[in-house]
Design a protein around this motif. Structure first.
Motif, PDB file in Angstrom:
ATOM      1  N   PRO A  85       5.405  27.428 109.770  1.00 41.48           N
ATOM      2  CA  PRO A  85       4.868  26.460 108.900  1.00 41.48           C
ATOM      3  C   PRO A  85       5.487  25.116 108.844  1.00 41.48           C
ATOM      4  CG  PRO A  85       5.882  28.097 107.930  1.00 41.48           C
ATOM      5  CD  PRO A  85       6.073  28.411 109.639  1.00 41.48           C
ATOM      6  N   VAL A  86       4.416  23.953 108.613  1.00 46.32           N
ATOM      7  CA  VAL A  86       5.075  22.579 108.427  1.00 46.32           C
ATOM      8  C   VAL A  86       4.435  22.367 107.014  1.00 46.32           C
ATOM      9  CG1 VAL A  86       4.344  20.240 109.183  1.00 46.32           C
ATOM     10  CG2 VAL A  86       4.456  22.217 110.820  1.00 46.32           C
ATOM     11  N   HIS A  87       5.633  21.921 106.310  1.00 50.04           N
ATOM     12  CA  HIS A  87       5.213  21.304 104.881  1.00 50.04           C
ATOM     13  C   HIS A  87       5.493  19.747 104.798  1.00 50.04           C
ATOM     14  CE1 HIS A  87       5.806  25.483 103.614  1.00 50.04           C
ATOM     15  NE2 HIS A  87       6.787  25.635 104.541  1.00 50.04           N
ATOM     16  N   LEU A  88       4.456  19.190 103.993  1.00 49.00           N
ATOM     17  CA  LEU A  88       4.561  18.019 103.623  1.00 49.00           C
ATOM     18  C   LEU A  88       5.500  17.764 102.314  1.00 49.00           C
ATOM     19  CD1 LEU A  88       3.214  14.799 103.753  1.00 49.00           C
ATOM     20  CD2 LEU A  88       1.661  15.734 101.992  1.00 49.00           C
ATOM     21  N   THR A  89       6.631  17.051 102.594  1.00 52.08           N
ATOM     22  CA  THR A  89       7.747  16.930 101.663  1.00 52.08           C
ATOM     23  C   THR A  89       7.749  15.822 100.929  1.00 52.08           C
ATOM     24  OG1 THR A  89       9.250  16.423 103.400  1.00 52.08           O
ATOM     25  CG2 THR A  89       9.032  18.692 102.716  1.00 52.08           C
ATOM     26  N   GLU A  90       7.169  14.770 101.518  1.00 48.75           N
ATOM     27  CA  GLU A  90       7.154  13.251 100.794  1.00 48.75           C
ATOM     28  C   GLU A  90       5.918  12.758 101.003  1.00 48.75           C
ATOM     29  OE1 GLU A  90      10.259   9.666 100.208  1.00 48.75           O
ATOM     30  OE2 GLU A  90      10.884  11.485 101.252  1.00 48.75           O
ATOM     31  N   PHE A  91       5.279  11.778  99.851  1.00 52.56           N
ATOM     32  CA  PHE A  91       4.239  10.722 100.408  1.00 52.56           C
ATOM     33  C   PHE A  91       4.540   9.735  99.409  1.00 52.56           C
ATOM     34  CE2 PHE A  91       0.096   9.427  99.672  1.00 52.56           C
ATOM     35  CZ  PHE A  91      -0.556   8.934 101.055  1.00 52.56           C
ATOM     36  N   SER A  92       4.783   8.591 100.076  1.00 52.53           N
ATOM     37  CA  SER A  92       5.125   7.387  99.163  1.00 52.53           C
ATOM     38  C   SER A  92       4.846   6.177  99.974  1.00 52.53           C
ATOM     39  CB  SER A  92       6.502   7.529  98.789  1.00 52.53           C
ATOM     40  OG  SER A  92       6.871   6.542  97.826  1.00 52.53           O
ATOM     41  N   ARG A  93       5.441   5.049  99.435  1.00 47.89           N
ATOM     42  CA  ARG A  93       5.157   3.755  99.892  1.00 47.89           C
ATOM     43  C   ARG A  93       6.423   3.322 100.249  1.00 47.89           C
ATOM     44  NH1 ARG A  93       0.377   1.301  99.168  1.00 47.89           N
ATOM     45  NH2 ARG A  93      -1.127   2.230  97.869  1.00 47.89           N
ATOM     46  N   THR A  94       6.626   2.322 101.579  1.00 47.49           N
ATOM     47  CA  THR A  94       7.759   1.822 101.739  1.00 47.49           C
ATOM     48  C   THR A  94       8.358   0.808 101.092  1.00 47.49           C
ATOM     49  OG1 THR A  94       6.526   0.192 103.179  1.00 47.49           O
ATOM     50  CG2 THR A  94       7.336   2.106 104.216  1.00 47.49           C
ATOM     51  N   ARG A  95       9.406   0.492 101.058  1.00 44.69           N
ATOM     52  CA  ARG A  95      10.027  -0.613 100.090  1.00 44.69           C
ATOM     53  C   ARG A  95       9.752  -1.995 100.429  1.00 44.69           C
ATOM     54  NH1 ARG A  95      16.608   1.241  99.813  1.00 44.69           N
ATOM     55  NH2 ARG A  95      16.152   3.271  99.247  1.00 44.69           N
ATOM     56  N   ARG A  96       9.689  -2.299 101.725  1.00 46.07           N
ATOM     57  CA  ARG A  96       9.105  -3.533 102.333  1.00 46.07           C
ATOM     58  C   ARG A  96       7.801  -3.414 102.558  1.00 46.07           C
ATOM     59  NH1 ARG A  96      13.505  -6.408 106.156  1.00 46.07           N
ATOM     60  NH2 ARG A  96      14.959  -6.606 104.497  1.00 46.07           N
ATOM     61  N   GLY A  97       6.776  -4.072 101.906  1.00 44.00           N
ATOM     62  CA  GLY A  97       5.294  -4.101 102.387  1.00 44.00           C
ATOM     63  C   GLY A  97       4.501  -3.218 101.662  1.00 44.00           C
ATOM     64  N   ARG A 114       6.253  12.553 104.998  1.00 49.02           N
ATOM     65  CA  ARG A 114       7.184  13.171 105.753  1.00 49.02           C
ATOM     66  C   ARG A 114       7.026  14.422 105.754  1.00 49.02           C
ATOM     67  NH1 ARG A 114      13.969  13.715 103.803  1.00 49.02           N
ATOM     68  NH2 ARG A 114      14.004  15.964 104.663  1.00 49.02           N
ATOM     69  N   VAL A 115       7.043  15.173 106.854  1.00 47.69           N
ATOM     70  CA  VAL A 115       7.013  16.629 107.158  1.00 47.69           C
ATOM     71  C   VAL A 115       7.952  17.389 107.652  1.00 47.69           C
ATOM     72  CG1 VAL A 115       4.059  16.394 107.604  1.00 47.69           C
ATOM     73  CG2 VAL A 115       5.785  16.309 109.469  1.00 47.69           C
ATOM     74  N   GLU A 116       8.217  18.533 107.446  1.00 49.59           N
ATOM     75  CA  GLU A 116       9.441  19.394 107.661  1.00 49.59           C
ATOM     76  C   GLU A 116       8.936  20.748 108.107  1.00 49.59           C
ATOM     77  OE1 GLU A 116      12.534  20.111 104.757  1.00 49.59           O
ATOM     78  OE2 GLU A 116      12.314  17.838 104.144  1.00 49.59           O
ATOM     79  N   THR A 117       9.632  21.206 109.027  1.00 52.01           N
ATOM     80  CA  THR A 117       9.704  22.569 109.448  1.00 52.01           C
ATOM     81  C   THR A 117      10.983  23.127 109.743  1.00 52.01           C
ATOM     82  OG1 THR A 117       8.440  24.198 110.874  1.00 52.01           O
ATOM     83  CG2 THR A 117       9.333  22.241 111.867  1.00 52.01           C
ATOM     84  N   SER A 118      11.209  24.452 109.703  1.00 52.43           N
ATOM     85  CA  SER A 118      12.269  25.061 110.193  1.00 52.43           C
ATOM     86  C   SER A 118      12.241  26.453 110.854  1.00 52.43           C
ATOM     87  CB  SER A 118      13.192  25.097 108.783  1.00 52.43           C
ATOM     88  OG  SER A 118      12.537  26.164 107.870  1.00 52.43           O
ATOM     89  N   SER A 119      13.165  26.572 111.597  1.00 49.59           N
ATOM     90  CA  SER A 119      13.160  27.823 112.578  1.00 49.59           C
ATOM     91  C   SER A 119      14.635  28.375 112.605  1.00 49.59           C
ATOM     92  CB  SER A 119      12.728  27.511 113.676  1.00 49.59           C
ATOM     93  OG  SER A 119      13.518  26.664 114.427  1.00 49.59           O
ATOM     94  N   GLY A 120      14.894  29.251 113.287  1.00 50.13           N
ATOM     95  CA  GLY A 120      16.009  29.745 113.577  1.00 50.13           C
ATOM     96  C   GLY A 120      17.125  28.890 114.237  1.00 50.13           C
ATOM     97  N   HIS A 121      16.451  27.975 114.797  1.00 50.42           N
ATOM     98  CA  HIS A 121      17.557  26.721 115.329  1.00 50.42           C
ATOM     99  C   HIS A 121      17.349  25.714 114.810  1.00 50.42           C
ATOM    100  CE1 HIS A 121      16.773  28.776 119.380  1.00 50.42           C
ATOM    101  NE2 HIS A 121      15.405  28.765 118.923  1.00 50.42           N
TER     102      HIS A 121
END
Length: 65
Positions: A2-14, A20-27
């Protein structure tokens, strides 16, 4: 895996959009950032703006001569 959307925002500049998407496994965990371009596409490299964009454009023009 599974892949999770963990952040959705605007950059500081501009104020450009990013996510940001994250996934995790045994590695371990994996994280990727995607940046939205003016044409609506999402890429892992942030769009160049201002001075950097002009400098890159000038470099390309110089190399093409």
């Amino acid at each position: 895996m599974p892949v999770h959307l963990t952040e959705f925002s605007r950059t500081r500049r501009g104020g450009g959009r990013y996510l940001r998407v994250e996934t995790s496994s045994g590695h371990g965990a994996r994280v990727l950032f995607f940046f939205r371009y003016d044409d609506g596409n999402w890429c892992v490299f942030p769009p160049m703006t201002g001075y950097k964009a002009r400098a890159a454009d000038n470099e390309v023009k110089t190399r093409c001569r």
